[in-house]
Design a protein around this motif. Structure first.
Motif, PDB file in Angstrom:
ATOM      1  N   GLU A 165      -4.515   2.859   3.051  1.00 58.10           N
ATOM      2  CA  GLU A 165      -4.785   1.614   3.783  1.00 58.10           C
ATOM      3  C   GLU A 165      -6.259   1.509   4.129  1.00 58.10           C
ATOM      4  O   GLU A 165      -6.810   0.416   4.182  1.00 58.10           O
ATOM      5  N   HIS A 172       0.836  -1.212   0.000  1.00 58.29           N
ATOM      6  CA  HIS A 172       0.000   0.000   0.000  1.00 58.29           C
ATOM      7  C   HIS A 172       0.871   1.262   0.000  1.00 58.29           C
ATOM      8  O   HIS A 172       0.665   2.179  -0.800  1.00 58.29           O
ATOM      9  N   GLU A 195      -1.327   3.801  -2.289  1.00 57.88           N
ATOM     10  CA  GLU A 195      -2.745   3.463  -2.122  1.00 57.88           C
ATOM     11  C   GLU A 195      -3.094   3.575  -0.629  1.00 57.88           C
ATOM     12  O   GLU A 195      -2.319   3.125   0.218  1.00 57.88           O
TER      13      GLU A 195
END
Ligand SMILES: Cc1cc2nc3c(=O)[nH]c(=O)nc-3n(C[C@H](O)[C@H](O)[C@H](O)COP(=O)(O)O)c2cc1C
Length: 400
Positions: free
Chosen positions: A250, A243, A248
């Protein structure tokens, strides 16, 4: 007295903990201290993996001598030349003059720059192996994780990865060593995230390259240079790294960071948080940028999917502490977030448009159309804008 831990057959942790350092890299607060990990392999040859910061040099040297039990040190592998791991090289060279140092070309360049006079050296590159008896080590280059010379070393014999700064964390170990001796998800993840995002966060693409290489080898244990050793549940930390290194989020949630001098922008931030929670979005974190260290704000930005920036206008600009946060976000490559804007000013509000200019310089930041701009303090006229912002945030979460 020595203070060591056995890691697995033939391998010992000979590092130490520092509870006195206030600021890591003289910038990031570390209230829980930090560990400097070094590992010593006893095979037909003796092999030390990295050294430690000079602050714990005495403990380290005592540990190395105790584990060697009178044997000489044959090899010193330097995965990473940053002084918090490399500062004790000179002392090792003085005490063990027969030692051969193994590192990358850039590692040796940095050794010379830092003034270490290495006589016996072996340069390695990607894919090279060295056998020390039972254990065969292969070397994997890991440039910019987090310096250009960095490599990781993998023990093919038992699956131990010496991962340098990757998978490290702030926080002193205090007797514990393994991830299963602590409650990582409760007590360590925030420090691990704050460490990664602020130290290595900028280099997501390089971390991705390393993770791809790591996926091709059968790793049983990860020995980082800071924080706990991973000997089970490796998927947990690998997933976090996946991540973080791809930027990206979490979690689906909202980080609200506000800058306020007299409490009115702060009030708007609280109203927003309250309305979000009332409408079912419970994963909301609220921070005053003036009393939250920017390393914590960065860490939380990597965690949550949504970010709301609420700032006063200050001398026709963004409030300086908020501006610093935005500059740090850009420097650390923060991207892929949905952002809401709240602006305040008493005679010429400008912070909103200026914050958007900063966000436009980052990658894939999606700024919500629903913005809240008010003068001095919130009043009835601002209710609709506030409600629209709340709905805009919640609607954008449905798409995610
Ligand atoms: C030093 C200083 C500079 C300010 N500069 C501006 C400004 O350039 N434009 C503006 O509209 N308001 C300006 N303000 C007003 C602030 O934005 C004001 O604090 C805000 O409207 C009230 O919000 P707060 O209670 O959250 O601080 C300034 C205030 C201070 C103390």
């Amino acid at each position: 007295m020595e203070c060591v831990r056995k890691v697995c057959d033939d391998l010992y942790w000979v590092g130490g903990n520092d509870h006195r350092l206030a600021l890591f890299e003289n910038i990031h607060p570390i209230p829980r201290g930090v560990s400097y990990n070094s590992y010593l392999l006893l095979d037909e040859k003796t092999v030390l993996f990295d050294t430690v910061d000079w602050s714990i040099g005495r403990q380290f040297l005592e540990n190395v001598a105790a584990v060697l039990k009178g044997r000489d040190l044959d090899y010193l592998i330097i995965n990473h030349m940053e002084p918090d791991h490399a500062a004790s090289i000179e002392e090792i060279l003085l005490r063990y003059p027969n030692v051969t140092v193994i590192s990358t070309e850039k590692g040796f360049l940095l050794m010379r720059q830092f003034g270490f006079d290495v006589e016996k050296m072996e340069e390695v590159k990607e894919g090279d192996t060295r056998c020390f008896g039972t254990h065969t080590i292969t070397f994997v280059e890991a440039p910019m994780v987090h310096w250009p010379e960095a490599m990781v070393s993998f023990d093919i014999t038992n699956g131990v990865l010496f991962s340098a700064d990757a998978f490290g964390s702030f926080g002193a170990l205090d007797g514990k060593l393994f991830n299963d001796e602590v409650n990582f998800d409760r007590d360590w993840i925030d420090d691990a995230r704050r460490y990664y995002t602020n130290i290595v966060g900028k280099y997501g693409a390089h971390v991705q390259a390393l993770l791809k290489k790591a996926a091709t080898i059968d790793i049983k244990m990860i020995c980082p240079l800071h924080g706990p050793v991973w000997r089970n549940d490796l998927g947990y930390i690998l997933d976090k790294y996946q991540h973080w290194s791809t930027y990206e989020p979490e979690e689906k949630g909202v980080l609200i960071a506000y800058a306020s001098m007299y409490g009115n922008t702060e009030n708007a931030a609280h109203v927003l948080a309250t309305k979000l929670v009332e409408k079912g979005m419970h994963n909301v974190a609220l921070y005053d940028v003036s009393n939250t260290h920017v390393s914590q704000l960065i860490s939380e930005t990597f965690k949550y999917s949504h970010l709301v920036l609420a700032s006063v206008t200050y001398n026709l600009g963004i409030y300086p502490v908020m501006h610093n946060f935005l500059m740090d976000m850009k420097a650390l490559n923060v991207q892929k977030r949905v952002v809401g804007i709240i602006e305040n000013g008493s005679w010429a509000p400008k912070s909103g448009s200026l914050m958007k200019e900063c966000l436009d310089e980052m990658k894939q930041m999606s700024i919500l159309n629903e913005e809240l701009s008010f003068v001095s303090s919130m009043n009835d006229a601002n209710r609709n804008e506030m409600d629209a912002l709340v709905d805009g945030i919640l609607d954008s979460m449905k798409d995610a």
